[in-house]
Design a protein around this motif. Structure first.
Motif, mmCIF file in Angstrom:
data_model
loop_
_atom_site.group_PDB
_atom_site.id
_atom_site.type_symbol
_atom_site.label_atom_id
_atom_site.label_comp_id
_atom_site.label_asym_id
_atom_site.label_seq_id
_atom_site.Cartn_x
_atom_site.Cartn_y
_atom_site.Cartn_z
ATOM 1 N N PHE A 80 7.118 -11.338 -1.426
ATOM 2 C CA PHE A 80 6.770 -10.328 -1.400
ATOM 3 C C PHE A 80 6.533 -9.680 -2.727
ATOM 4 N N PHE A 81 6.700 -11.170 -3.472
ATOM 5 C CA PHE A 81 6.377 -11.053 -4.988
ATOM 6 C C PHE A 81 4.703 -11.793 -5.084
ATOM 7 N N ARG A 82 4.202 -12.297 -4.180
ATOM 8 C CA ARG A 82 3.087 -13.251 -3.591
ATOM 9 C C ARG A 82 2.045 -13.016 -2.908
ATOM 10 N N SER A 83 2.417 -10.734 -2.738
ATOM 11 C CA SER A 83 1.584 -9.727 -2.305
ATOM 12 C C SER A 83 0.986 -11.115 -0.175
ATOM 13 N N ASN A 84 2.085 -11.490 -0.288
ATOM 14 C CA ASN A 84 2.412 -11.843 1.620
ATOM 15 C C ASN A 84 2.716 -10.088 2.515
ATOM 16 N N LEU A 120 7.487 0.575 2.555
ATOM 17 C CA LEU A 120 7.189 -0.507 1.773
ATOM 18 C C LEU A 120 5.820 -1.567 1.309
ATOM 19 N N PRO A 121 5.561 -1.119 -0.204
ATOM 20 C CA PRO A 121 3.843 -1.532 -0.395
ATOM 21 C C PRO A 121 3.861 -3.431 0.734
ATOM 22 N N ARG A 122 2.692 -3.582 1.393
ATOM 23 C CA ARG A 122 2.641 -4.261 2.347
ATOM 24 C C ARG A 122 3.563 -4.387 4.319
ATOM 25 N N PRO A 159 -3.861 -12.737 2.884
ATOM 26 C CA PRO A 159 -3.354 -13.429 2.410
ATOM 27 C C PRO A 159 -1.579 -13.848 3.458
ATOM 28 N N ASN A 160 -1.002 -14.565 3.423
ATOM 29 C CA ASN A 160 -0.132 -14.671 4.852
ATOM 30 C C ASN A 160 0.449 -13.383 5.150
#
Length: 169
Positions: A124-128, A142-144, A109-110
């Protein structure tokens, strides 16, 4: 094979770090800390590897900072931290592949690279994934979002490791 690594908050020559973070900086002197961090860098980073340093590189004068930079392996990209103002000078151009305040790396991912933690970043909502420093030994939770600071990990984090951590967060 070229690898990509991330780190922040090395704080070369910053004596206060020895007092604030004795768990990761249990050294008798700044000189000993600097030598250890240079060894860690060069034991991890090979000449063809890429390093994204997310800021607060050195708390030294220009000459000492140059002496340290000359000894480091890899293609070095710097995301400026709050202690990196002097590294914006053109005299340091030769030591960095790039220097910027913020970097968005297109990857899978980015990656969003910034010295400071961001609570909601681009994608954030696109799995970056967001990589940051500044918090030294604390997590953003926070996740990721990953703190790549030396005092949090005591090592460099490799891109594949970060991707694996992101899948499980």
């Amino acid at each position: 094979m070229t690898k990509t690594y991330f780190i922040s908050d090395l704080h070369f020559s910053h004596e206060l770090m020895l007092k604030i973070y004795p768990k990761t900086r249990n050294f008798k002197s700044v000189k000993e800390m600097n030598e250890y961090l240079i060894s860690l860098w060069n034991d991890t980073i090979k000449p063809d590897d890429i390093v994204y340093n997310l800021g607060d590189f050195a708390f030294a004068n220009d000459d000492e900072t140059e002496r340290i930079l000359k000894r480091l392996n890899g293609k070095h990209h710097l995301i400026f931290g709050n202690h990196d103002k002097r590294l914006k000078s053109p005299k340091f151009d030769a030591y960095f592949a790039s220097r910027q305040e913020y970097l968005y790396l297109k990857n899978k991912p980015n990656l969003v690279l910034f010295h400071y933690p961001i609570f909601e970043w681009d994608g954030f909502f696109r799995s970056n994934i967001h990589l940051h420093g500044h918090m030294h030994d604390k997590a953003l939770l926070l996740p990721r979002a990953f703190n790549v600071a030396y005092d949090f990990n005591a090592r460099f984090l490799e891109l594949d490791e970060i991707k694996s951590l992101a899948k499980n967060s």
